[in-house]
Design a protein around this motif. Structure first.
Motif, mmCIF file in Angstrom:
data_model
loop_
_atom_site.group_PDB
_atom_site.id
_atom_site.type_symbol
_atom_site.label_atom_id
_atom_site.label_comp_id
_atom_site.label_asym_id
_atom_site.label_seq_id
_atom_site.Cartn_x
_atom_site.Cartn_y
_atom_site.Cartn_z
ATOM 1 N N GLY A 272 5.272 -22.949 3.936
ATOM 2 C CA GLY A 272 4.718 -23.329 5.222
ATOM 3 C C GLY A 272 3.984 -22.182 5.890
ATOM 4 N N SER A 273 3.192 -22.520 6.867
ATOM 5 C CA SER A 273 2.459 -21.524 7.646
ATOM 6 C C SER A 273 3.433 -20.776 8.554
ATOM 7 N N PRO A 274 2.980 -19.688 9.190
ATOM 8 C CA PRO A 274 3.851 -19.010 10.153
ATOM 9 C C PRO A 274 3.912 -19.696 11.510
ATOM 10 N N VAL B 54 -1.828 -27.277 10.396
ATOM 11 C CA VAL B 54 -2.550 -26.285 11.186
ATOM 12 C C VAL B 54 -4.055 -26.514 11.072
ATOM 13 N N GLU B 55 -4.517 -26.778 9.855
ATOM 14 C CA GLU B 55 -5.941 -27.066 9.628
ATOM 15 C C GLU B 55 -6.389 -28.267 10.465
ATOM 16 N N ALA C 209 11.309 -22.231 10.278
ATOM 17 C CA ALA C 209 10.336 -22.779 9.340
ATOM 18 C C ALA C 209 9.055 -23.150 10.066
ATOM 19 N N GLY C 210 7.940 -22.825 9.459
ATOM 20 C CA GLY C 210 6.649 -23.138 10.062
ATOM 21 C C GLY C 210 6.115 -24.485 9.608
ATOM 22 N N MET C 211 5.136 -24.982 10.342
ATOM 23 C CA MET C 211 4.530 -26.260 9.971
ATOM 24 C C MET C 211 3.620 -26.085 8.749
#
Length: 233
Positions: free
Chosen positions: A5-7, A58-59, A51-53
């Motif tokens: 996942g992203s930050p 995000v995009e 945990a990031g999404m």
């Protein structure tokens, strides 16, 4: 980008013109912080990293913000420089045509150094004078923020140092210590402490908001230390 996942832990649904003056900005939050400030307004992000999404989420948010005339992104926390994926995130935002502002506590100058060239604005919190950092923030290596101050002054395209003013903490003596620490800065921002029911320090939850009069007096008091002194309500 990694397959994980992203930050990004969360983002503010509605853009703002407050967090990046002069720009309509989206705000993205990174979880985890190495400070333990009792007056933190993002206390839910202070603990260990969450945990990031997914990156595709995000995009998608970037594309939606672009459609709504957003031209800037603010990366805040928590402390964003704790995330190994932060450079990837900055490049993602840049790839969508955003200008990028990075909020930091200045504790990781080695991470900050390469990011200064990739971001458009850096905002570093100056919590107090260096001697008081261990007691107020739980972070004792004041050499790190000292190094970050120097890096930002020397290399950031634009920047600010900022302090949340708490009457019981930020005496004239304390403000002098801050001023000497940042002397020669381009911009220094004073912002009021605002009590909230979820502040980590229970005593601060009922502490009065910093008065406008105190901020204005400090605006004059701090003039020798920076080119521009800003009071932000």
């Amino acid at each position: 980008m990694t397959s994980a996942g992203s930050p990004v832990y969360a983002f503010q649904k509605n853009p703002t013109m407050v967090d990046y003056p002069g720009h309509l900005a989206a705000i993205y939050f990174i979880s985890g912080c190495n400070f333990r400030c009792g007056f933190c307004h993002n206390a839910a992000l202070m603990a260990g990293r969450k945990a990031g999404m997914p990156w595709d989420q995000v995009e998608a948010s970037c594309k939606q913000f672009k459609r709504n005339w957003v031209d800037a992104v603010v990366i805040t926390g928590g402390e964003p420089t704790l995330s190994p994926e932060l450079p990837d995130l900055v490049r993602l935002f840049k790839g969508h045509g955003f200008i990028v502002k990075l909020d930091t506590n200045g504790s990781r100058p080695d991470v900050l150094r390469p990011l200064i060239a990739e971001t458009d604005y850096v905002a570093m919190d100056i919590k107090c004078g260096p001697a008081r950092y261990p007691g107020l923030t739980g972070f004792s290596d004041t050499g790190k923020p000292t190094e970050s101050i120097g890096l930002i002054k020397a290399g950031a395209a634009d920047y600010e140092f900022r302090t949340t003013v708490i009457d019981a903490v930020h005496t004239d003596e304390e403000m002098t210590a801050i001023g000497e620490w940042i002397r020669g800065a381009r911009r220094y921002v004073l912002q009021p402490f605002v009590p909230r029911e979820d502040l980590p320090d229970i005593a601060l939850r009922t502490t009065p908001r910093t008065s406008a009069e105190r901020l204005k007096s400090l605006q004059d008091f701090m003039k020798p230390y920076a080119d521009e002194i800003v009071c932000r309500e």
